[in-house]
Write a protein that holds these residues in place. Structure first.
Motif, PDB file in Angstrom:
ATOM      1  N   HIS A  55       0.859  -1.186   0.000  1.00 50.18           N
ATOM      2  CA  HIS A  55       0.000   0.000   0.000  1.00 50.18           C
ATOM      3  C   HIS A  55       0.897   1.239   0.000  1.00 50.18           C
ATOM      4  N   ARG A  56       0.414   2.313  -0.592  1.00 46.01           N
ATOM      5  CA  ARG A  56       1.237   3.516  -0.806  1.00 46.01           C
ATOM      6  C   ARG A  56       2.444   3.197  -1.675  1.00 46.01           C
ATOM      7  N   GLY A  57       2.212   2.376  -2.671  1.00 46.26           N
ATOM      8  CA  GLY A  57       3.268   2.000  -3.604  1.00 46.26           C
ATOM      9  C   GLY A  57       3.194   2.795  -4.886  1.00 46.26           C
ATOM     10  N   PHE A  58       2.886   2.103  -6.009  1.00 44.19           N
ATOM     11  CA  PHE A  58       2.918   2.768  -7.316  1.00 44.19           C
ATOM     12  C   PHE A  58       1.953   3.956  -7.386  1.00 44.19           C
ATOM     13  N   SER A  59       0.803   3.848  -6.701  1.00 45.97           N
ATOM     14  CA  SER A  59      -0.192   4.925  -6.774  1.00 45.97           C
ATOM     15  C   SER A  59       0.227   6.161  -5.988  1.00 45.97           C
ATOM     16  N   HIS A  60       1.285   6.041  -5.190  1.00 45.71           N
ATOM     17  CA  HIS A  60       1.783   7.178  -4.407  1.00 45.71           C
ATOM     18  C   HIS A  60       3.156   7.648  -4.896  1.00 45.71           C
ATOM     19  N   SER A  61       3.603   7.099  -5.999  1.00 42.68           N
ATOM     20  CA  SER A  61       4.940   7.430  -6.501  1.00 42.68           C
ATOM     21  C   SER A  61       4.918   8.715  -7.329  1.00 42.68           C
ATOM     22  N   ALA A  96      -0.832  18.929  -8.898  1.00 47.84           N
ATOM     23  CA  ALA A  96      -0.728  19.357  -7.497  1.00 47.84           C
ATOM     24  C   ALA A  96      -1.682  18.573  -6.608  1.00 47.84           C
ATOM     25  N   CYS A  97      -2.915  18.348  -7.082  1.00 45.95           N
ATOM     26  CA  CYS A  97      -3.883  17.584  -6.281  1.00 45.95           C
ATOM     27  C   CYS A  97      -3.419  16.149  -6.083  1.00 45.95           C
ATOM     28  N   LEU A  98      -2.790  15.583  -7.090  1.00 43.59           N
ATOM     29  CA  LEU A  98      -2.322  14.196  -6.992  1.00 43.59           C
ATOM     30  C   LEU A  98      -1.092  14.064  -6.098  1.00 43.59           C
ATOM     31  N   ILE A  99      -0.078  14.914  -6.297  1.00 42.83           N
ATOM     32  CA  ILE A  99       1.184  14.693  -5.586  1.00 42.83           C
ATOM     33  C   ILE A  99       1.150  15.192  -4.145  1.00 42.83           C
ATOM     34  N   PRO A 102       0.526  11.961  -1.613  1.00 47.49           N
ATOM     35  CA  PRO A 102       1.642  11.209  -1.026  1.00 47.49           C
ATOM     36  C   PRO A 102       2.596  12.079  -0.225  1.00 47.49           C
ATOM     37  N   LEU A 103       2.728  13.355  -0.588  1.00 45.07           N
ATOM     38  CA  LEU A 103       3.611  14.227   0.189  1.00 45.07           C
ATOM     39  C   LEU A 103       3.068  14.415   1.604  1.00 45.07           C
ATOM     40  N   LEU A 104       1.746  14.507   1.740  1.00 49.36           N
ATOM     41  CA  LEU A 104       1.159  14.589   3.074  1.00 49.36           C
ATOM     42  C   LEU A 104       1.293  13.254   3.805  1.00 49.36           C
ATOM     43  N   ASP A 105       1.061  12.147   3.088  1.00 48.99           N
ATOM     44  CA  ASP A 105       1.232  10.824   3.692  1.00 48.99           C
ATOM     45  C   ASP A 105       2.647  10.640   4.239  1.00 48.99           C
ATOM     46  N   ASN A 106       3.602  11.278   3.598  1.00 51.65           N
ATOM     47  CA  ASN A 106       4.990  11.168   4.025  1.00 51.65           C
ATOM     48  C   ASN A 106       5.204  11.698   5.442  1.00 51.65           C
ATOM     49  N   THR A 108       3.291  11.025   7.933  1.00 55.13           N
ATOM     50  CA  THR A 108       2.805  10.035   8.892  1.00 55.13           C
ATOM     51  C   THR A 108       3.850   8.951   9.104  1.00 55.13           C
ATOM     52  N   SER A 109       3.505   7.975   9.942  1.00 61.73           N
ATOM     53  CA  SER A 109       4.464   6.940  10.331  1.00 61.73           C
ATOM     54  C   SER A 109       4.416   5.707   9.446  1.00 61.73           C
ATOM     55  N   TYR A 110       3.453   5.597   8.567  1.00 63.10           N
ATOM     56  CA  TYR A 110       3.212   4.352   7.843  1.00 63.10           C
ATOM     57  C   TYR A 110       4.338   3.998   6.873  1.00 63.10           C
ATOM     58  N   GLY A 111       4.820   4.951   6.141  1.00 57.89           N
ATOM     59  CA  GLY A 111       5.831   4.669   5.123  1.00 57.89           C
ATOM     60  C   GLY A 111       5.248   4.775   3.727  1.00 57.89           C
ATOM     61  N   THR A 112       5.790   5.664   2.913  1.00 53.49           N
ATOM     62  CA  THR A 112       5.260   5.922   1.571  1.00 53.49           C
ATOM     63  C   THR A 112       6.370   5.727   0.544  1.00 53.49           C
ATOM     64  N   GLN A 113       6.064   4.985  -0.521  1.00 56.56           N
ATOM     65  CA  GLN A 113       7.061   4.701  -1.561  1.00 56.56           C
ATOM     66  C   GLN A 113       7.018   5.825  -2.614  1.00 56.56           C
ATOM     67  N   LEU A 114       7.597   6.955  -2.243  1.00 56.79           N
ATOM     68  CA  LEU A 114       7.524   8.143  -3.088  1.00 56.79           C
ATOM     69  C   LEU A 114       8.233   7.975  -4.429  1.00 56.79           C
ATOM     70  N   LEU A 115       9.212   7.072  -4.495  1.00 55.27           N
ATOM     71  CA  LEU A 115       9.995   6.920  -5.724  1.00 55.27           C
ATOM     72  C   LEU A 115       9.822   5.544  -6.357  1.00 55.27           C
ATOM     73  N   TRP A 116       8.702   4.845  -6.029  1.00 56.82           N
ATOM     74  CA  TRP A 116       8.442   3.558  -6.659  1.00 56.82           C
ATOM     75  C   TRP A 116       8.587   3.694  -8.172  1.00 56.82           C
TER      76      TRP A 116
END
Length: 345
Positions: A55-61, A96-99, A102-106, A108-116
């Motif tokens: 989760h928070r993989g390709f769709s958050h890259s 801007a709405c899309l990126i 994930p920048l906000l998710d970053n 949090t503590s969960y972990g976001t794959q920003l560069l997948w």
């Protein structure tokens, strides 16, 4: 972050960029774009571990969202061009709405794959996954702006400034707690392998600290309002994997958590917990990795996630601790089971 926050952020970003073109349709489009990356939760990757770590993989890259925003803009321009909207402004709004999601998710503590597909999880861990103090300015600005349509875009821009300042505050608060933690560990003579600091639910005043130290780990709480700079800790056993070979899913979970896992035996089941997410005695992500047979031997199974129980303990003590009440050691009082092995003051 939660879906309401992401939708509010998307709508606010769209409103600020649209300027005089801002209206209800623009805000709705921004809200939809702001929640779009989280649709990956409906993808089944085959097991509970994969569903968690992917989760928070390709769709958050950012490497995916930026080209996707260009493609989406081109499709709109070809199928139904928007009057008074240039290609560049429309692309800027969509991107801007899309990126910003994930920048906000970053934060949090969960972990976001920003560069997948490049491996790696990003996490500033300075905001809880639900934080009313971040979300309310966005919602208020949208409500007030809709009531005063002439200034809608202006209210959106103001809300973004206020919410961004709150994120900056969260980073400053975490840095302050981190400095206190390092000093306290040095005073106590604890040689930490790794330290994880995260805000407790719904605030950025009280912070939870997890310190890995060999076969055990230390947990503590620190409020930015504390007058006593020393952080108190309790020590708990980390446990260990009883089999000679670690399954691929366990290695993936260790990578996802940066090694912050705990092993427990519960009713002939081996439970592996993510130490980063949750509160004392009530961790959010717990998985059954092995079971004991009749001979008492452990047998690895396909990992399954345990349902999270209700948060136990007296939560009013959490509020009191957030206000800097040094008489309450919430590390002990909020743990509903006899989890503490020893304490350090």
């Amino acid at each position: 972050m939660d879906s309401i926050t992401q939708a509010a952020l998307g709508a606010t970003v769209a409103g600020a960029i649209a300027g005089k073109r801002c209206n209800g349709k623009v805000l709705l489009a921004g809200a939809l774009l702001g929640t779009l990356p989280d649709l990956d939760v409906f993808i089944d990757y085959g097991d509970d571990i994969s569903n968690t770590v992917k989760h928070r993989g390709f769709s958050h890259s950012l490497l995916i969202l930026l080209p996707f925003s260009l493609l989406l803009t081109a499709i709109i321009e070809r199928i139904k061009p928007l009057e008074d909207w240039s290609f560049s402004r429309l692309w800027l709004l969509i991107a801007a709405c899309l990126i910003t999601h994930p920048l906000l998710d970053n934060f949090t503590s969960y972990g976001t794959q920003l560069l997948w597909p490049i491996p790696g999880y990003f996490s500033l861990s300075s905001v809880f996954i639900i934080d009313p103090l971040y979300t309310l300015p966005l919602l208020i600005s949208l409500a007030v702006g809709m009531a005063r349509k002439a200034s809608l875009s202006r209210y959106c821009a103001i809300a973004l400034c206020v919410s961004s300042l709150y994120l900056a505050w969260s980073l400053a608060a975490k840095l302050y707690v981190e400095q206190r933690t390092i000093a306290s560990l040095d005073t106590l003579g604890i040689k930490a392998e790794s330290v994880f600091i995260t805000p407790t639910p719904f605030n950025t005043l009280l912070w939870r600290i997890v310190v890995l130290d060999g076969d055990e780990y230390w947990e503590g709480l620190a409020s930015v309002l504390d007058t006593n700079q020393q952080v108190e800790f309790i020590a708990q056993k980390r446990g260990n994997w009883p089999l000679s070979v670690e399954p691929e899913q366990l290695q993936a979970l260790k990578t996802f958590t940066d090694g912050f896992v705990r092993f427990d035996q519960q009713d002939k089941q081996l439970v592996v917990s993510d130490l980063r997410l949750g509160m004392f005695g009530n961790l959010a992500f717990k998985f059954v990795f092995a079971e004991q047979d009749r001979a008492g031997q452990w047998q690895a199974i396909l990992p399954t996630r345990l349902a999270q129980g209700e948060l136990r303990g007296d939560m009013s003590k959490l509020k009191d601790r957030a206000l800097g009440d040094q008489q309450i050691n919430a590390s002990l009082d909020l743990c509903p089971s006899p989890c503490g092995l020893n304490t350090a003051h």
